[in-house]
Design a protein around this motif. Structure first.
Motif, PDB file in Angstrom:
ATOM      1  N   ALA A 141       0.833  -1.211   0.000  1.00 27.01           N
ATOM      2  CA  ALA A 141       0.000   0.000   0.000  1.00 27.01           C
ATOM      3  C   ALA A 141       0.868   1.262   0.000  1.00 27.01           C
ATOM      4  CB  ALA A 141      -0.945  -0.009   1.198  1.00 27.01           C
ATOM      5  N   ARG A 183      -4.734  12.418   1.439  1.00 27.14           N
ATOM      6  CA  ARG A 183      -4.855  11.412   0.374  1.00 27.14           C
ATOM      7  C   ARG A 183      -4.120  10.120   0.748  1.00 27.14           C
ATOM      8  NH1 ARG A 183      -4.408  16.176  -2.223  1.00 27.14           N
ATOM      9  NH2 ARG A 183      -2.194  15.959  -2.771  1.00 27.14           N
ATOM     10  N   ARG A 185      -3.488   8.938   3.808  1.00 30.63           N
ATOM     11  CA  ARG A 185      -4.237   8.232   4.861  1.00 30.63           C
ATOM     12  C   ARG A 185      -5.480   7.560   4.300  1.00 30.63           C
ATOM     13  NH1 ARG A 185      -3.324  13.298   8.843  1.00 30.63           N
ATOM     14  NH2 ARG A 185      -1.403  12.570   9.817  1.00 30.63           N
ATOM     15  N   ARG A 186      -6.176   8.246   3.402  1.00 27.10           N
ATOM     16  CA  ARG A 186      -7.383   7.661   2.799  1.00 27.10           C
ATOM     17  C   ARG A 186      -7.016   6.413   2.000  1.00 27.10           C
ATOM     18  NH1 ARG A 186     -10.245  11.628  -0.921  1.00 27.10           N
ATOM     19  NH2 ARG A 186      -8.519  11.000  -2.236  1.00 27.10           N
ATOM     20  N   SER A 187      -5.954   6.490   1.200  1.00 28.61           N
ATOM     21  CA  SER A 187      -5.528   5.339   0.398  1.00 28.61           C
ATOM     22  C   SER A 187      -5.104   4.169   1.283  1.00 28.61           C
ATOM     23  CB  SER A 187      -4.360   5.725  -0.514  1.00 28.61           C
ATOM     24  OG  SER A 187      -4.765   6.674  -1.457  1.00 28.61           O
ATOM     25  N   GLN A 189      -5.997   3.625   4.392  1.00 32.20           N
ATOM     26  CA  GLN A 189      -7.164   3.118   5.106  1.00 32.20           C
ATOM     27  C   GLN A 189      -7.958   2.162   4.226  1.00 32.20           C
ATOM     28  OE1 GLN A 189      -9.895   6.201   6.347  1.00 32.20           O
ATOM     29  NE2 GLN A 189     -10.729   4.918   7.965  1.00 32.20           N
ATOM     30  N   GLU A 190      -8.136   2.503   2.952  1.00 29.69           N
ATOM     31  CA  GLU A 190      -8.847   1.626   2.029  1.00 29.69           C
ATOM     32  C   GLU A 190      -8.071   0.322   1.812  1.00 29.69           C
ATOM     33  OE1 GLU A 190      -9.586   3.791  -1.576  1.00 29.69           O
ATOM     34  OE2 GLU A 190     -10.778   5.310  -0.542  1.00 29.69           O
ATOM     35  N   ALA A 191      -6.759   0.458   1.610  1.00 30.57           N
ATOM     36  CA  ALA A 191      -5.934  -0.721   1.332  1.00 30.57           C
ATOM     37  C   ALA A 191      -5.853  -1.657   2.541  1.00 30.57           C
ATOM     38  CB  ALA A 191      -4.536  -0.297   0.914  1.00 30.57           C
ATOM     39  N   GLY A 193      -8.148  -1.927   4.960  1.00 34.55           N
ATOM     40  CA  GLY A 193      -9.478  -2.242   5.483  1.00 34.55           C
ATOM     41  C   GLY A 193      -9.644  -3.704   5.892  1.00 34.55           C
ATOM     42  N   ARG A 196      -8.332  -4.820   9.565  1.00 30.63           N
ATOM     43  CA  ARG A 196      -8.816  -4.222  10.825  1.00 30.63           C
ATOM     44  C   ARG A 196      -9.509  -5.250  11.664  1.00 30.63           C
ATOM     45  NH1 ARG A 196     -10.946   1.718   9.470  1.00 30.63           N
ATOM     46  NH2 ARG A 196      -9.114   2.355   8.368  1.00 30.63           N
TER      47      ARG A 196
END
Length: 196
Positions: A141, A183, A185-187, A189-191, A193, A196
């Motif tokens: 990521a 951007r 952190r968002r990327s 967080q998605e990668a 996911g 978690r």
């Protein structure tokens, strides 16, 4: 020919504990090697960690940090204290790492994870495999981020630099740093996911 024994300066402990970087940098610029050695001890480990994150190779990271300190020693007379010494060293180290990456792009790696102690819950094979997979996912990521986002994320999340310091290191505005971090952190967080 015998080398003469060099005893540590009696003021070494005082230098390390009490003097701010700014004063040590002024003394080092005047040729005081002991003051510069204190600055190297204070900041070397963090800069090495940054270089490892950027280059993914411990040998390249050591070379980059060593080159950064040599460059800093030579450039100390031109250091104007407009930024903290730490920030100035981050900029020099980042520039050296970027130069090395352009010459020989290494893969991004997070192999700096410390092995767990025996008896640790993470030492069980299933947990170890899960941890390795999560580390690989994070490494992938991070590699997918654009270079500016990755650098801002590393400086903020791994090294704890302020937005102002990151802006100075990357020669951008604080607003640009905030945008890149958002951007990144968002990327991530998605990668991440599924982990978690």
């Amino acid at each position: 020919m015998m080398e003469r024994a060099v005893s540590p300066s009696p003021h070494r402990g005082l230098l390390e504990r009490d003097l701010p970087d700014r004063l040590l940098a002024v003394r080092a610029a005047e040729g005081d090697e002991d003051s510069f050695a204190v600055l190297v001890r204070r900041h070397g480990r963090a800069l090495l960690s940054l270089a490892r994150c950027m280059l993914g190779n411990p040998q390249d990271a050591e070379e980059a940090v060593q080159d950064a300190f040599v460059s800093a020693w030579r450039r100390l007379p031109e250091y104007r204290h407009s930024a903290e010494f730490r920030t100035w060293m981050y900029r020099i180290t980042v520039n050296r790492c970027l130069t090395m990456r352009r010459r020989r792009p290494p893969p991004v790696s997070l192999d700096t994870v410390v092995e767990p102690a025996a008896g640790d819950a993470w030492s069980q094979p299933a947990r170890s495999a899960e941890r390795d997979a999560a580390t690989a996912a994070l490494s992938h990521a991070l590699a997918e981020l654009d270079a500016g986002q990755r650098l801002c994320w590393i400086l903020r999340e791994v090294h704890g630099l302020s937005y102002k310091e990151i802006a100075h290191v990357t020669r951008t505005s604080e607003q640009t740093v905030r945008g890149r971090l958002f951007r990144a952190r968002r990327s991530l967080q998605e990668a991440m996911g599924p982990w978690r």
